[in-house]
Design an enzyme around this catalytic site. Structure first.
Site, PDB file in Angstrom:
ATOM      1  N   SER A  26       0.838  -1.204   0.000  1.00  0.00           N
ATOM      2  CA  SER A  26       0.000   0.000   0.000  1.00  0.00           C
ATOM      3  C   SER A  26       0.871   1.251   0.000  1.00  0.00           C
ATOM      4  CB  SER A  26      -0.881   0.046   1.248  1.00  0.00           C
ATOM      5  OG  SER A  26      -1.684  -1.087   1.332  1.00  0.00           O
ATOM      6  N   HIS A  57      -4.050  -2.514  -3.993  1.00  0.00           N
ATOM      7  CA  HIS A  57      -2.976  -3.383  -4.464  1.00  0.00           C
ATOM      8  C   HIS A  57      -3.292  -3.773  -5.895  1.00  0.00           C
ATOM      9  CE1 HIS A  57      -0.953  -4.373  -0.571  1.00  0.00           C
ATOM     10  NE2 HIS A  57      -2.091  -3.936  -0.098  1.00  0.00           N
ATOM     11  N   HIS A  79      -1.594 -11.795   1.007  1.00  0.00           N
ATOM     12  CA  HIS A  79      -1.418 -11.692   2.459  1.00  0.00           C
ATOM     13  C   HIS A  79      -1.944 -12.948   3.136  1.00  0.00           C
ATOM     14  CE1 HIS A  79      -1.857  -7.549   0.941  1.00  0.00           C
ATOM     15  NE2 HIS A  79      -1.041  -7.197   1.906  1.00  0.00           N
ATOM     16  N   TYR A  81      -3.723 -13.070   5.721  1.00  0.00           N
ATOM     17  CA  TYR A  81      -5.093 -12.891   6.214  1.00  0.00           C
ATOM     18  C   TYR A  81      -6.148 -13.124   5.141  1.00  0.00           C
ATOM     19  CZ  TYR A  81      -4.638  -8.172   4.204  1.00  0.00           C
ATOM     20  OH  TYR A  81      -4.434  -7.120   3.348  1.00  0.00           O
ATOM     21  N   GLU A  82      -5.733 -13.251   3.863  1.00  0.00           N
ATOM     22  CA  GLU A  82      -6.733 -13.437   2.810  1.00  0.00           C
ATOM     23  C   GLU A  82      -7.309 -14.846   2.831  1.00  0.00           C
ATOM     24  OE1 GLU A  82      -5.642 -11.703  -1.100  1.00  0.00           O
ATOM     25  OE2 GLU A  82      -3.985 -10.784  -0.013  1.00  0.00           O
ATOM     26  N   ALA A 109       2.945  -0.700   4.036  1.00  0.00           N
ATOM     27  CA  ALA A 109       2.448   0.378   4.894  1.00  0.00           C
ATOM     28  C   ALA A 109       2.403  -0.206   6.298  1.00  0.00           C
ATOM     29  CB  ALA A 109       1.053   0.802   4.452  1.00  0.00           C
ATOM     30  N   MET A 204       0.864  -6.125   8.350  1.00  0.00           N
ATOM     31  CA  MET A 204       0.255  -7.441   8.100  1.00  0.00           C
ATOM     32  C   MET A 204       0.904  -8.202   6.942  1.00  0.00           C
ATOM     33  SD  MET A 204      -3.706  -6.237   8.483  1.00  0.00           S
ATOM     34  CE  MET A 204      -4.203  -5.032   9.733  1.00  0.00           C
ATOM     35  N   SER A 205       2.143  -7.866   6.620  1.00  0.00           N
ATOM     36  CA  SER A 205       2.751  -8.505   5.440  1.00  0.00           C
ATOM     37  C   SER A 205       4.247  -8.692   5.631  1.00  0.00           C
ATOM     38  CB  SER A 205       2.493  -7.622   4.208  1.00  0.00           C
ATOM     39  OG  SER A 205       3.218  -6.414   4.311  1.00  0.00           O
ATOM     40  N   ASN A 228       0.159   5.531  10.094  1.00  0.00           N
ATOM     41  CA  ASN A 228      -0.641   5.871  11.286  1.00  0.00           C
ATOM     42  C   ASN A 228       0.135   5.491  12.540  1.00  0.00           C
ATOM     43  OD1 ASN A 228      -1.550   3.056  10.075  1.00  0.00           O
ATOM     44  ND2 ASN A 228      -1.774   2.904  12.294  1.00  0.00           N
ATOM     45  N   HIS A 240      -8.779   0.830   6.481  1.00  0.00           N
ATOM     46  CA  HIS A 240      -7.953   0.649   5.292  1.00  0.00           C
ATOM     47  C   HIS A 240      -7.947   1.936   4.452  1.00  0.00           C
ATOM     48  CE1 HIS A 240      -5.598  -1.492   2.428  1.00  0.00           C
ATOM     49  NE2 HIS A 240      -6.506  -1.432   1.474  1.00  0.00           N
TER      50      HIS A 240
HETATM   51  N1  HPA Z   1      -1.497  -2.175  12.015  1.00  0.00           N
HETATM   52  C1  HPA Z   1      -1.322  -3.197  11.160  1.00  0.00           C
HETATM   53  N2  HPA Z   1      -1.107  -3.034   9.870  1.00  0.00           N
HETATM   54  C2  HPA Z   1      -1.051  -1.771   9.400  1.00  0.00           C
HETATM   55  C3  HPA Z   1      -1.214  -0.667  10.222  1.00  0.00           C
HETATM   56  C4  HPA Z   1      -1.457  -0.885  11.621  1.00  0.00           C
HETATM   57  O1  HPA Z   1      -1.623   0.050  12.424  1.00  0.00           O
HETATM   58  N3  HPA Z   1      -1.115   0.437   9.446  1.00  0.00           N
HETATM   59  C5  HPA Z   1      -0.886   0.006   8.179  1.00  0.00           C
HETATM   60  N4  HPA Z   1      -0.834  -1.343   8.143  1.00  0.00           N
END
Ligand code: HPA
Length: 268
Positions: A26, A57, A79, A81-82, A109, A204-205, A228, A240
């Site tokens: 991302s 993506h 990922h 989680y998919e 990201a 998450m990746s 963030n 997201h």
């Molecule tokens: N947590 C997990 N994955 C993320 C985050 C987060 O705060 N920000 C972007 N991907």
């Protein structure tokens, strides 16, 4: 190996031998603007490449050059989680390695766990925490599966990235990336725990691909774009859409730096 995907690639780009594989997460889609004379191949044409499943993506492999470097850029990744499986990037990375790639450059990201790493910051991953304790190497045979993960993020590539960032007057942090399985964001209690465990950022990746790459003998460089603060550390509402909008702001400068880093890599 000579997979169906490899044969398809040989037909799309006869004789093309990428040296650097890049996985775009991302906020990093802007890197594709730096690929010269690109050949764009939809993942759907490459058996075993991931179907694009996450907004933001892409689902294309870009073959071309960044600077003098022949690259294969995966715009979009699979990922854990998919589907719950963590080996979705195994075949694509095997194919890119077989085509000639020696280095894997990853991007993502991530959320920050440090007050001095605010949104829009860039962090090179120096090490990771595999919190889910899941491995894409389950089922592999032989002693090569017991991959050494010391210096999994190549110190020479890290030094190169820092030198190029300094040239461009761009602040590049280094830190520990914690893999949270997702797809839900963390709780504030989890964020406090991750901080105590020594993580600087969470996402998450990336971790499964690093393990696959080390097993394949690829050197790895990974950059996180902080979108963030971790849950509970600020008033922002995590979603997201928020990740994508924050990533968009820093996207151009991050991609320009990454293109400079890749375009000046020294290879054997
Ligand atoms: N947590 C997990 N994955 C993320 C985050 C987060 O705060 N920000 C972007 N991907």
């Amino acid at each position: 190996m000579n997979t169906t995907a490899q044969k398809a690639l040989a037909a799309w780009a006869p004789g093309f031998a990428p040296r650097v594989a890049v996985v775009l997460g991302s906020g990093w889609g802007g890197l594709t603007a730096h690929v010269q004379n690109p050949i764009r191949i939809p993942y759907a044409e490459l058996q075993g490449f991931p179907a694009a499943g996450v907004a933001g993506h892409g689902g294309e492999l870009w073959l071309g050059h960044i600077g003098v470097q022949a690259v294969a850029v995966m715009s979009g990744r699979k990922h854990g989680y998919e589907t719950g499986a963590v080996d979705g990037m195994k075949l694509p990375l095997q194919v890119l390695q077989a085509m000639g790639c020696q280095i894997l450059v990853q991007t993502n990201a991530a959320g920050s766990l440090r007050a001095d790493l605010p949104p829009q910051s860039l962090m090179a991953i120096g090490d990771h925490l595999n919190l889910p304790q899941r491995s894409p190497l389950v089922g592999e045979a032989g002693s090569a599966r017991f991959v050494n993960m010391v210096d999994a993020y190549d110190p020479g590539l890290l030094a190169h990235a820092h030198a190029r960032a300094a040239e461009q007057g761009c602040k590049l942090h280094t830190g520990v990336y914690a893999w949270a399985f997702g797809p839900q964001f963390e709780t504030p209690a989890e964020i406090r725990m991750l901080s105590l465990m020594g993580a600087d950022a969470v996402g998450m990746s990336t971790v499964p691909e690093t393990i696959i790459a080390r097993h394949l003998g690829l050197r790895v460089l990974a950059l996180s774009l902080i979108t963030n603060m971790g849950a509970g550390m600020s008033q922002e509402h995590l979603s997201h859409a928020h990740t994508l909008s924050q990533a968009a702001t820093a996207s151009q400068s991050a991609s320009a730096l990454l293109a400079h880093i890749i375009g000046t890599l020294a290879l054997d």
